[in-house]
Write a protein that holds these residues in place. Structure first.
Motif, PDB file in Angstrom:
ATOM      1  N   THR A  10       0.825  -1.201   0.000  1.00 55.87           N
ATOM      2  CA  THR A  10       0.000   0.000   0.000  1.00 55.87           C
ATOM      3  C   THR A  10       0.866   1.261   0.000  1.00 55.87           C
ATOM      4  O   THR A  10       0.604   2.199  -0.755  1.00 55.87           O
ATOM      5  CB  THR A  10      -0.924   0.012   1.236  1.00 55.87           C
ATOM      6  N   LEU A  11       1.872   1.290   0.860  1.00 57.54           N
ATOM      7  CA  LEU A  11       2.714   2.478   1.005  1.00 57.54           C
ATOM      8  C   LEU A  11       3.764   2.630  -0.091  1.00 57.54           C
ATOM      9  O   LEU A  11       4.146   3.744  -0.431  1.00 57.54           O
ATOM     10  CB  LEU A  11       3.422   2.455   2.368  1.00 57.54           C
ATOM     11  N   LEU A  12       4.245   1.521  -0.623  1.00 57.02           N
ATOM     12  CA  LEU A  12       5.337   1.549  -1.594  1.00 57.02           C
ATOM     13  C   LEU A  12       5.080   0.519  -2.697  1.00 57.02           C
ATOM     14  O   LEU A  12       5.712  -0.533  -2.745  1.00 57.02           O
ATOM     15  CB  LEU A  12       6.657   1.239  -0.866  1.00 57.02           C
ATOM     16  N   PRO A  13       4.122   0.809  -3.599  1.00 59.27           N
ATOM     17  CA  PRO A  13       3.780  -0.196  -4.622  1.00 59.27           C
ATOM     18  C   PRO A  13       4.866  -0.300  -5.702  1.00 59.27           C
ATOM     19  O   PRO A  13       5.574   0.661  -5.986  1.00 59.27           O
ATOM     20  CB  PRO A  13       2.477   0.344  -5.209  1.00 59.27           C
ATOM     21  N   LEU A  14       4.983  -1.493  -6.270  1.00 58.42           N
ATOM     22  CA  LEU A  14       5.870  -1.696  -7.414  1.00 58.42           C
ATOM     23  C   LEU A  14       5.116  -1.351  -8.681  1.00 58.42           C
ATOM     24  O   LEU A  14       3.934  -1.658  -8.814  1.00 58.42           O
ATOM     25  CB  LEU A  14       6.324  -3.152  -7.485  1.00 58.42           C
ATOM     26  N   ARG A  15       5.792  -0.748  -9.608  1.00 62.24           N
ATOM     27  CA  ARG A  15       5.156  -0.423 -10.888  1.00 62.24           C
ATOM     28  C   ARG A  15       5.079  -1.673 -11.750  1.00 62.24           C
ATOM     29  O   ARG A  15       6.054  -2.398 -11.885  1.00 62.24           O
ATOM     30  CB  ARG A  15       5.967   0.647 -11.619  1.00 62.24           C
ATOM     31  N   GLY A  16       3.905  -1.960 -12.301  1.00 64.15           N
ATOM     32  CA  GLY A  16       3.726  -3.086 -13.214  1.00 64.15           C
ATOM     33  C   GLY A  16       3.843  -4.449 -12.567  1.00 64.15           C
ATOM     34  O   GLY A  16       4.178  -5.409 -13.226  1.00 64.15           O
ATOM     35  N   SER A  17       3.592  -4.528 -11.276  1.00 66.08           N
ATOM     36  CA  SER A  17       3.699  -5.803 -10.579  1.00 66.08           C
ATOM     37  C   SER A  17       2.520  -5.955  -9.638  1.00 66.08           C
ATOM     38  O   SER A  17       2.043  -4.985  -9.069  1.00 66.08           O
ATOM     39  CB  SER A  17       5.003  -5.841  -9.781  1.00 66.08           C
ATOM     40  N   THR A  18       2.055  -7.175  -9.513  1.00 64.09           N
ATOM     41  CA  THR A  18       0.978  -7.431  -8.572  1.00 64.09           C
ATOM     42  C   THR A  18       1.544  -8.134  -7.354  1.00 64.09           C
ATOM     43  O   THR A  18       2.427  -8.989  -7.481  1.00 64.09           O
ATOM     44  CB  THR A  18      -0.111  -8.315  -9.202  1.00 64.09           C
ATOM     45  N   PRO A  19       1.063  -7.809  -6.157  1.00 64.55           N
ATOM     46  CA  PRO A  19       1.567  -8.459  -4.955  1.00 64.55           C
ATOM     47  C   PRO A  19       1.388  -9.965  -4.999  1.00 64.55           C
ATOM     48  O   PRO A  19       0.402 -10.463  -5.531  1.00 64.55           O
ATOM     49  CB  PRO A  19       0.724  -7.845  -3.832  1.00 64.55           C
ATOM     50  N   TYR A  20       2.344 -10.664  -4.442  1.00 62.51           N
ATOM     51  CA  TYR A  20       2.365 -12.120  -4.334  1.00 62.51           C
ATOM     52  C   TYR A  20       2.446 -12.820  -5.684  1.00 62.51           C
ATOM     53  O   TYR A  20       2.274 -14.006  -5.755  1.00 62.51           O
ATOM     54  CB  TYR A  20       1.140 -12.643  -3.561  1.00 62.51           C
ATOM     55  N   ALA A  21       2.694 -12.081  -6.765  1.00 60.26           N
ATOM     56  CA  ALA A  21       2.816 -12.731  -8.071  1.00 60.26           C
ATOM     57  C   ALA A  21       4.257 -13.167  -8.275  1.00 60.26           C
ATOM     58  O   ALA A  21       5.181 -12.447  -7.963  1.00 60.26           O
ATOM     59  CB  ALA A  21       2.403 -11.773  -9.187  1.00 60.26           C
TER      60      ALA A  21
END
Length: 168
Positions: free
Chosen positions: A81-92
């Motif tokens: 939530t605080l520091l999202p990765l660009r072009g990536s989904t969590p736990y993928a």
């Protein structure tokens, strides 16, 4: 987007972990390419995928097992939530870090506890075997040497026993 987030016991941290073993500012995370960079700032270190990081920084993939002070897992949901990765989904994808771009694993050279225990376990396993072999070879020709070899075998046996009991 934020440049980095901090994790620790202090109320000034972005993610607050109220545990006495966690340092006031224990870790800093920032994004580099498609991975997070975990920088350990705490004196008690952190365990990343079973390896101790007591200083420095290393690249980690989303969802990697990170234990602050060796026992508190980092809250990945808050990090996403605080520091999202660009072009990536969590736990993928994989939770094993794969170098990409400029981020390289930077584990320091300090010994992890598991590495030391493995060395002692190997030594404690080989000492009794070598001692008993030497005892049976020397028992008729040189009884003094044979008794010393038996003593080494017993010491190795007890070290091995202590390691097995302490590992539980």
């Amino acid at each position: 987007m934020r440049p980095y987030i901090t994790i620790g016991r202090s109320s000034r941290c972005d993610i607050i972990v109220p545990d006495e073993k966690v340092s006031r500012e224990h870790a800093r995370l920032y994004v580099s390419g498609n991975a997070y960079v975990f920088e350990n700032l705490g004196k008690n270190g952190s365990i990343i995928n079973g390896r101790l990081l007591s200083g420095g920084k290393t690249g980690i993939a989303p969802g990697t097992e990170v234990l602050l002070s060796g026992r508190i897992p980092i809250p990945w949901a808050q990090i996403y939530t605080l520091l999202p990765l660009r072009g990536s989904t969590p736990y993928a994808g994989s939770t094993v870090y794969e170098p990409g771009g400029q981020v390289q694993p930077a584990y320091n050279d300090s010994y992890s506890r598991r590495g030391i225990e493995a060395g002692w376990a190997i030594l404690a396993f080989l000492l009794p075997i070598a001692g008993w072999i030497m005892y049976f070879i020397w028992k008729d020709d040189t009884p003094r040497r044979a008794s010393q070899a038996a003593a080494i075998a017993w010491v190795g046996f007890f070290i091995n026993l202590i390691l097995i009991i302490s590992a539980r």
